[in-house]
Write a protein that holds these residues in place. Sequence first.
Motif, PDB file in Angstrom:
ATOM      1  N   ALA A  46      -4.182   7.021   9.791  1.00  0.00           N
ATOM      2  CA  ALA A  46      -3.896   5.670   9.294  1.00  0.00           C
ATOM      3  C   ALA A  46      -4.138   4.633  10.382  1.00  0.00           C
ATOM      4  O   ALA A  46      -4.597   3.518  10.096  1.00  0.00           O
ATOM      5  N   GLY A 104     -12.849   5.084   1.074  1.00  0.00           N
ATOM      6  CA  GLY A 104     -12.517   6.476   1.326  1.00  0.00           C
ATOM      7  C   GLY A 104     -13.724   7.245   1.825  1.00  0.00           C
ATOM      8  O   GLY A 104     -14.878   6.867   1.575  1.00  0.00           O
ATOM      9  N   SER A 160      -4.651  14.284   4.763  1.00  0.00           N
ATOM     10  CA  SER A 160      -4.123  13.744   3.512  1.00  0.00           C
ATOM     11  C   SER A 160      -3.312  12.475   3.797  1.00  0.00           C
ATOM     12  O   SER A 160      -2.229  12.535   4.375  1.00  0.00           O
ATOM     13  N   ILE A 161      -3.865  11.332   3.416  1.00  0.00           N
ATOM     14  CA  ILE A 161      -3.164  10.053   3.592  1.00  0.00           C
ATOM     15  C   ILE A 161      -3.386   9.193   2.360  1.00  0.00           C
ATOM     16  O   ILE A 161      -4.306   9.420   1.577  1.00  0.00           O
ATOM     17  N   ASP A 162      -2.539   8.193   2.200  1.00  0.00           N
ATOM     18  CA  ASP A 162      -2.734   7.193   1.152  1.00  0.00           C
ATOM     19  C   ASP A 162      -2.289   5.845   1.701  1.00  0.00           C
ATOM     20  O   ASP A 162      -1.984   5.713   2.891  1.00  0.00           O
ATOM     21  N   LYS A 163      -2.235   4.845   0.840  1.00  0.00           N
ATOM     22  CA  LYS A 163      -1.934   3.484   1.294  1.00  0.00           C
ATOM     23  C   LYS A 163      -0.514   3.337   1.818  1.00  0.00           C
ATOM     24  O   LYS A 163      -0.195   2.355   2.500  1.00  0.00           O
ATOM     25  N   THR A 164       0.341   4.310   1.501  1.00  0.00           N
ATOM     26  CA  THR A 164       1.727   4.221   1.977  1.00  0.00           C
ATOM     27  C   THR A 164       1.909   4.864   3.355  1.00  0.00           C
ATOM     28  O   THR A 164       2.975   4.746   3.951  1.00  0.00           O
ATOM     29  N   THR A 165       0.879   5.549   3.844  1.00  0.00           N
ATOM     30  CA  THR A 165       0.991   6.223   5.151  1.00  0.00           C
ATOM     31  C   THR A 165       1.058   5.190   6.271  1.00  0.00           C
ATOM     32  O   THR A 165       0.152   4.349   6.396  1.00  0.00           O
TER      33      THR A 165
END
Length: 458
Positions: free
Chosen positions: A379, A394, A328-333
């Motif tokens: 990341a 993704g 679970s990651i997003d652009k803030t990771t």
Amino acid sequence: MSLQIFNTETRKKSVFTPIHPGKVGLYVCGVTVYDLCHIGHARVMVVFDTVVRHLRALGYDVDYVRNITDIDDKIIKRALENGESIQSLTERMIKEMHADEAAMNVLRPDMEPKATEHMDEIRHMIETLIAKGFAYPAENGDVYFKVKAFDEYGRLSGKNVDDLESGARVDVNEVKQDPLDFVLWKASKENEPSWNSEWGNGRPGWHIECSAMSTKCLGNHFDIHGGGMDLSFPHHENEIAQSECATGEHYVNIWMHCGFVRIDDEKMSKSLNNFFTIREVLKVYHPEVIRYFLLSSHYRSPVNYSEDNLNSAKASVGRLYSALESVSIDKTTEPTADSNYEAEFMDVMNDDFNTPKAFAVLFELAKEVNKTKQPGLAALLIKLANQIGLLEEGAESFFKSQPSDSNLSDEMIAQLIEERKKARAEKNFARSDEIRDLLVEQKIELLDTAEGTTWRRG
């Protein structure tokens, strides 16, 4: 490790030292726009796009120039065959080239000069060469460069002028002073486009275009000049000769040439009619798969176009994306810092842009992501892969966007999966298996997990 680049002219790798600290001037010979680009063109585009990405990752301010040849015998012939104007043909093909580049995630050059927009610079360079005694107007209105007036002719390709002369063909009505001399300006023929000059109406020869455009955009002396291996002679050899004779300065510090895309041990080319357009291949393979395939051999080595090699590339890119699916990651990771993986990745890329070894580092990192499920490592995998144009979307999007012959839309697949779920809940296993078989037939892979069922296009 400091960046080292193999120089075709010196035939060895050496530490890269830019002319101006922190800045790099890079010129690459681009496409002659008379047809759709093929996979051979794509390799040059992708290789030098990767070079630029790495230079910028190292902190260099890069001026990337890739020209467009928009006047040429092939262009004139194709426009005539199509019954359209040359401008209409070239503008259409440039638009198609840009569409192919965008699909392949190739960044646009900083400057994209066209030959037809640099006639003043071309004529001025020819005038200078004539004034200095390195060129001469012929009786038929052409202008030629005196090859033997440049003592270092052959230094890039290693060819000997005497050997070249012994193999040269002399026409009966030869207007050149020497059979090795090459054309700088072609006298106009009937119904062909032409520009005014003091030698009469005409158009430039191919070689002089690049010398005029590169020096206009980057100066008389710049860092790196690139192109396909087939351009080292005579095109780049001629560029060196006419540029240095015109300016009196050293032309280029490093020459980079990338290997061919081959089919059955032959170079892919339009002249051999053994080419596949980028557009055709994109109908079968995801753009990142094609990009991976083109970088799977070191840029100076040939790469063999085959279904097996492309399918292998597809599986390899899939492995990288699979490592991201369960994290679970997003652009803030934030990517993991001070990583040995990043140091090793940068080292192998600093070793003459060694993408096969860079891929090996990515796979080791992907294994670690699979093992630890650490968001920071995932990341980092994305960050490093992005530096060579991969893992730009993704995982779910990648697996669902594979080109497919299936006539099932995403919505239809979702409906069938929901129907299968209901059938299983009702213990109607015959219907459940029937739906799975239908999806498999359409090359849709189902993945049943504790969280539910997901799917991929095959």
